[in-house]
Design a protein around this motif. Structure first.
Motif, PDB file in Angstrom:
ATOM      1  N   ASP A 216      40.221  41.814  39.707  1.00  0.00           N
ATOM      2  CA  ASP A 216      41.297  40.829  39.646  1.00  0.00           C
ATOM      3  C   ASP A 216      41.233  40.124  38.294  1.00  0.00           C
ATOM      4  N   LYS A 218      41.704  36.263  37.300  1.00  0.00           N
ATOM      5  CA  LYS A 218      41.944  34.988  37.973  1.00  0.00           C
ATOM      6  C   LYS A 218      42.610  33.947  37.079  1.00  0.00           C
ATOM      7  N   GLY A 230      45.510  32.210  41.940  1.00  0.00           N
ATOM      8  CA  GLY A 230      45.234  33.129  43.041  1.00  0.00           C
ATOM      9  C   GLY A 230      44.991  34.548  42.557  1.00  0.00           C
ATOM     10  N   TYR A 273      35.743  40.869  52.188  1.00  0.00           N
ATOM     11  CA  TYR A 273      35.938  40.975  50.738  1.00  0.00           C
ATOM     12  C   TYR A 273      34.798  40.188  50.092  1.00  0.00           C
ATOM     13  N   GLU A 288      31.738  34.829  46.311  1.00  0.00           N
ATOM     14  CA  GLU A 288      32.426  34.283  47.483  1.00  0.00           C
ATOM     15  C   GLU A 288      32.689  35.419  48.444  1.00  0.00           C
ATOM     16  N   ASN A 290      35.714  36.587  51.207  1.00  0.00           N
ATOM     17  CA  ASN A 290      37.012  36.354  51.823  1.00  0.00           C
ATOM     18  C   ASN A 290      37.044  37.231  53.064  1.00  0.00           C
ATOM     19  N   ARG A 292      39.667  38.774  54.370  1.00  0.00           N
ATOM     20  CA  ARG A 292      41.004  39.366  54.317  1.00  0.00           C
ATOM     21  C   ARG A 292      41.051  40.236  53.084  1.00  0.00           C
ATOM     22  N   LEU A 293      42.135  40.966  52.911  1.00  0.00           N
ATOM     23  CA  LEU A 293      42.315  41.717  51.672  1.00  0.00           C
ATOM     24  C   LEU A 293      42.615  40.748  50.527  1.00  0.00           C
ATOM     25  N   GLY A 294      42.367  41.194  49.318  1.00  0.00           N
ATOM     26  CA  GLY A 294      42.685  40.362  48.148  1.00  0.00           C
ATOM     27  C   GLY A 294      44.159  40.492  47.780  1.00  0.00           C
ATOM     28  N   ASP A 295      44.666  39.443  47.159  1.00  0.00           N
ATOM     29  CA  ASP A 295      46.013  39.483  46.611  1.00  0.00           C
ATOM     30  C   ASP A 295      45.889  39.037  45.173  1.00  0.00           C
ATOM     31  N   PRO A 296      46.115  39.857  44.162  1.00  0.00           N
ATOM     32  CA  PRO A 296      46.891  41.103  44.170  1.00  0.00           C
ATOM     33  C   PRO A 296      46.094  42.408  44.293  1.00  0.00           C
ATOM     34  N   GLU A 297      44.796  42.393  44.604  1.00  0.00           N
ATOM     35  CA  GLU A 297      44.034  43.648  44.627  1.00  0.00           C
ATOM     36  C   GLU A 297      44.625  44.684  45.586  1.00  0.00           C
TER      37      GLU A 297
HETATM   38  N1  GLY Z   1      42.755  37.798  44.275  1.00  0.00           N
HETATM   39  C1  GLY Z   1      41.754  36.998  44.847  1.00  0.00           C
HETATM   40  C2  GLY Z   1      41.882  36.754  46.262  1.00  0.00           C
HETATM   41  O1  GLY Z   1      42.697  37.343  46.947  1.00  0.00           O
HETATM   42  O2  GLY Z   1      41.130  35.933  46.771  1.00  0.00           O
END
Ligand code: GLY
Ligand code: AMP
Length: 427
Positions: A216, A218, A230, A273, A288, A290, A292-297
């Protein structure tokens, strides 16, 4: 099979688009969706966001599988609500989602289970936090404990910045952070050097299947300048994740996390994630988690997925064994996505700008929508990150030029985007 995707971002547009390609899927609904999912011929938006109302709607429509995109409904217990009524849903429970929703929980969890991460301390008292920063010095990292849409982290290069961040997060709370129980809290941690990668797995209990890796971007501006956002763009795969780094990430981070969650009575199902910082020796540390999936990954990752996403998520919700037996197929070509953000993003994004010249979908280049709204066939900006133009190419450079070429044809007032997405991979 009828499928529901919860969310309204670029990640959810990509998930819904990919699910709709499955021959086993009759209809994909997106709640609440965005301008792009509204315009798509294969997707239907459902204007519902309340968790109980969503569950009732899913029951009445006979939804066979629900996939949750963002963290907020997970942290609010959408998975618990659906499961309590016998509905199949992919994502972690409210308890397991603490890995993301509370930095204090996830840092203490990593410490308890020996998962490599930066040294840290947690503060609720601003005076003690200020004194700590003065003692340790800079660079140092100040993080709000709570969901902040990726904007609650300040990497301070000067003492003044660190002190300002503490007051900003503990006293002012201008970021709109959703605080966890006990009120405003900051985590202050050691600055780590290295290269970042997003390492995302599909999990059920102690079983994990790694998706293609990604990286990503950031910061808002070129050359990683400006505030954290994000995410302004991403590409897949991430060359920094060599086979050795991949093996370490599984062995030292993902598997012990799943085992630890199981031991603590919070078995983890869903996307896990790990945001990794990989040092010059190839040692990953967890920045960190997460849940959930990443956005925009997600956008470049799913452009590269050749096999059926519905099958993958169906197997993942079936049993750990079914997940272990699933073999996803990836396009060997890299994919790269560039985010076009609204005027004023990230602090004060403007809404209502008309978006013109959106190209038609193409198998090698998709424009995934995020903060957009459709009205009478026209599309308007409606959030901070507006679009993510994502392309496949024979090389990162080729994917990059197709994405930028497509983006240059699109217009809305105040559009901001980085010109250097993928720079680490095209050097
Ligand atoms: N692109 C980082 C996130 O989804 O947390
Ligand atoms: P996070 O939301 O915790 O992933 O933090 C957002 C971004 O801040 C990360 O992607 C990193 O670029 C940066 N960051 C977070 N923690 C650290 C750290 N301990 N050392 C260096 N950079 C960090």
């Amino acid at each position: 099979m009828m499928v529901l995707v919860i969310g309204s971002g670029g990640r959810e547009h990509a998930i819904a688009w990919k699910l709709s390609e499955s021959l086993k899927v009759q209809q994909v609904y997106v709640a609440p969706g965005n301008g792009g999912t509204a315009l798509s011929n294969t997707l239907i938006n459902v204007p519902v966001t309340d968790i109980v109302a969503l569950r009732q709607w899913a029951q009445s429509e006979g939804i066979g599988l629900t996939v949750v995109g963002p963290e907020a409904p997970l942290a609010a217990g959408v998975v618990d609500e659906f499961r309590a009524h016998g509905l199949r849903i992919f994502g972690p429970t409210l308890g397991a989602a603490q890995l993301e929703s509370s930095k204090a929980f996830s840092k203490a969890f990593m410490q308890r289970h020996g998962i490599p991460t930066a040294r840290f301390e947690t503060f609720t008292d601003a005076d003690l936090a200020h004194a700590h920063v003065d003692r340790i010095g800079v660079p140092i990292v100040v993080k709000a404990d709570g969901l902040a849409a990726g904007k609650g982290v300040v990497v301070a290069q000067t003492l003044a910045e660190a002190h300002e961040a503490i007051d900003f997060m503990l006293l002012d709370n201008r970021l709109g952070v959703t605080h966890n129980a006990g009120g405003a809290r900051v985590v202050i941690e050691e600055f780590l050097q290295g290269e970042e990668a997003s390492f995302i797995c599909v999990c059920n209990g102690t079983e994990a299947l790694a998706l293609a890796t990604s990286q990503d971007h950031k910061r808002l501006l070129d050359e990683d300048q400006g505030p954290n956002t994000g995410g302004m763009g991403a590409y897949s795969p991430a060359p920094v994740v060599t086979p050795e780094v991949h093996a370490r990430a599984m062995r030292q981070v993902i598997l012990p996390t799943l085992q630890g969650m199981m031991k603590e009575g919070l078995p983890f199902s869903g996307f896990l994630y790990a945001g990794l910082m990989i040092d010059a020796q190839g040692q990953p540390k967890t920045l960190e988690f997460n849940c959930r999936l990443g956005d925009p990954e997600t956008q470049p990752i799913l452009m590269r997925l050749r096999s059926d996403l519905f099958d993958l998520l169906w197997n993942a919700t079936e049993s750990p064994e079914a997940l272990a037996a699933h073999e996803p197929q990836w396009d060997r070509r890299p994919a790269l996505g560039v985010v076009a953000a609204a005027h004023g993003y990230p602090m004060d994004p403007r809404k209502g700008d008309l978006i013109s010249n959106l190209p038609a979908d193409h198998p090698d280049c998709m424009v995934f929508h995020a903060g957009t709204r459709e009205q009478n066939g026209q599309v308007y900006t409606h959030g901070g990150r507006v679009l993510c133009v994502t392309a496949l190419g024979e090389s990162v450079r080729a994917a990059q030029s197709l994405a930028y070429q497509t983006l240059s044809g699109i217009h809305f007032d105040g559009m901001q985007y980085r010109r250097d997405i993928g720079h680490r991979a095209v050097r």
